[in-house]
Write an enzyme that holds these catalytic residues in place. Structure first.
Site, short mmCIF file in Angstrom:
data_model
loop_
_atom_site.label_atom_id
_atom_site.label_comp_id
_atom_site.label_asym_id
_atom_site.label_seq_id
_atom_site.Cartn_x
_atom_site.Cartn_y
_atom_site.Cartn_z
N ARG A 49 84.84 7.41 10.42
CA ARG A 49 84.65 8.51 11.40
C ARG A 49 83.18 8.93 11.42
NH1 ARG A 49 85.37 13.43 9.84
NH2 ARG A 49 87.40 13.18 8.85
N TYR A 101 82.28 12.53 39.45
CA TYR A 101 83.47 11.76 39.10
C TYR A 101 84.66 12.73 38.93
CZ TYR A 101 86.57 8.93 36.21
OH TYR A 101 87.65 8.28 35.70
N ASP A 175 74.90 11.28 34.39
CA ASP A 175 75.94 10.25 34.25
C ASP A 175 75.45 9.00 34.99
OD1 ASP A 175 78.13 8.58 34.64
OD2 ASP A 175 79.54 10.23 34.98
N LYS A 200 83.12 0.73 32.27
CA LYS A 200 82.73 0.11 33.53
C LYS A 200 81.75 -1.05 33.30
CE LYS A 200 85.15 3.60 34.95
NZ LYS A 200 84.59 4.90 35.31
C1 LIG Z 1 84.93 6.22 34.84
C2 LIG Z 1 83.88 7.22 34.90
C3 LIG Z 1 83.79 8.24 33.96
C4 LIG Z 1 84.81 8.42 32.85
O1 LIG Z 1 84.83 7.36 31.97
P1 LIG Z 1 86.14 6.84 31.21
O2 LIG Z 1 85.62 5.77 30.35
O3 LIG Z 1 87.12 6.41 32.24
O4 LIG Z 1 86.66 8.02 30.43
C5 LIG Z 1 82.75 9.15 34.07
N1 LIG Z 1 81.85 9.06 35.07
C6 LIG Z 1 81.91 8.09 35.99
C7 LIG Z 1 80.88 8.03 37.06
C8 LIG Z 1 82.93 7.15 35.95
O5 LIG Z 1 83.00 6.21 36.89
#
Ligand SMILES: *Cc1c(COP(=O)(O)O)cnc(C)c1O
Length: 400
Positions: A49, A101, A175, A200
């Protein structure tokens, strides 16, 4: 030569071996605990952890790619968002984009409702509006660019520079999931915290969930580590190892994905659909995007004029699978209003001029002729276009 001087394509595959056997790929330490040299000496690792060698290899690799001092890998992109909001204190005010998002919107809205934070949603493409809203009460600004699926581009430099001048305590959070480090280095544009859903592009194969948080300030890094260790959301060793593997082909994948996306966006636009893609000259912020990013990514969206028609198209493709998410090697199609953005209520969507018929395409690395054929067949089958000789013509007169 120091590896820091290499370009991102090289950094992605270059790994100086630190392993005792000179393994060309860093080994997987699937271990939860580590024995201590003595009662008083805990050694480098004691409990996964708090730290794990496989996670360290991944984080150090990512730090070079993202040009960060420190990167942390956590269990998902939303997990990263959660860690970041925990840096705030009760009652702190936050500015957030109005086209973030869906999951980020849900997290911030719930913190606002429960009274933990005061969240102000604004159109972050309106730089002057955002500037006018920044004051010393604002402790964090959440930005995303290009947003998805509306593909709005934000002047990150201008907003960040203003925020740091007017509100020195305010953390600008960005982000970067849509562009990935191959196309953009937000830390270079001045943001304090860059995070990404590694589910992604970074991993690229839709076989793990992960999130990464990157910072330059060591004090900020310590605060983030404290939250991760306290809440136990560090990425598991096996997922770290898979993410390291996916990462090596990031540049190649993104290059091909955006090459395909440009061709698809151009084809759809030529037929007469309203296409949103930052790589098209018709995009209202084409120049701004180009000044911030090296490429335009693999996500685009277009309107058909009817939700029924859009649904028909989504259900008629073969290669483009119906799925949420993006950044994977294979192509996906979706209707955000029914899927990824269903967590935003219909009234809010309407206020934000979110077209209910919008189709999002997340373009993969397949052969471009196959992808275009698949789309053409689906559009014909759904009744959106018809073939006349060699050409395709959009059907606009039909009562839909
Ligand atoms: C998918 C996504 C997230 C969240 O990520 P997860 O791995 O699905 O929790 C945050 N911001 C954007 C722009 C995303 O496409």
């Amino acid at each position: 030569m120091s590896p820091k001087t290499y370009n991102v394509e090289t950094l992605l595959v270059y790994s100086p071996s630190g392993d005792q056997y000179n393994a060309s790929v860093a080994p997987l330490y699937q271990s939860a605990t580590f024995k201590q040299p003595s009662l008083t000496n805990m050694g480098e690792y004691d409990y996964t952890r708090s730290g794990n060698p496989t996670r360290t290899v991944l984080q150090n690799h990512l730090a070079k790619i993202m040009k960060a001092e420190q990167v942390y890998a956590v269990t998902s992109g939303m997990g990263a968002g959660d860690v970041i909001t925990r840096l705030l204190s009760p009652g702190d005010e936050v500015i957030a984009g109005d086209d973030l998002y869906g999951g980020t919107h849900r997290l911030l809205t719930s913190l606002n409702k429960s009274g933990h934070l005061k969240v102000h949603h604004h159109d972050t493409t309106d730089t002057e509006l955002i500037k006018s809203k920044i004051n010393t009460n604002i402790k964090m600004i959440f930005l995303e660019s290009p947003t998805n699926p509306l593909i709005k581009v934000i002047d990150i430099r201008a907003i960040t520079e203003h925020a740091h001048r007017v509100a020195p305590d305010c953390l600008v959070v960005f982000d970067n999931t849509m562009m990935s480090p191959v196309n953009m280095t937000p830390l270079d544009l001045g943001v304090d915290i860059q995070y990404e859903s590694a589910t992604k592009y970074l991993n690229g194969h839709h076989d793990i969930m992960a999130g990464v948080i990157a910072v330059r300030n060591p004090k900020l890094a310590e605060r983030i580590y404290f939250v991760i260790n306290s809440t136990g959301c560090g990425l598991s060793p096996f997922d770290c190892w898979l993410l390291s593997r996916g990462l090596r082909t990031l540049a190649l994948r993104v290059e091909r994905q955006q090459e395909n996306a440009v061709k698809i966006a151009t084809w759809l636009e030529d037929i007469g659909f309203a296409v949103r893609y930052p790589g098209l000259k018709s995009h209202p912020q084409y120049d701004l995007h180009k000044s911030l990013c090296k490429g335009s990514g693999g996500v685009l969206s277009f309107e058909t004029g009817s939700t029924k028609l859009s649904a028909g198209i989504c259900e008629s493709t073969e290669i483009f699978g119906i799925a949420v998410s993006f950044g994977c090697v294979n192509s996906l199609i979706s209707m955000p209003c029914m899927m990824s953005h269903a967590s935003i209520d219909a009234q809010t969507r309407a206020e934000r001029q979110f077209p209910e018929d919008l189709i999002r395409l997340c373009v993969g690395i397949e052969n471009i002729s196959d992808l275009l054929d698949d789309l053409k067949t689906a559009l014909v089958k759904a009744g959106a276009i018809k073939q006349v000789g060699e050409k395709y013509i959009r059907i606009t007169s039909a009562k839909l």
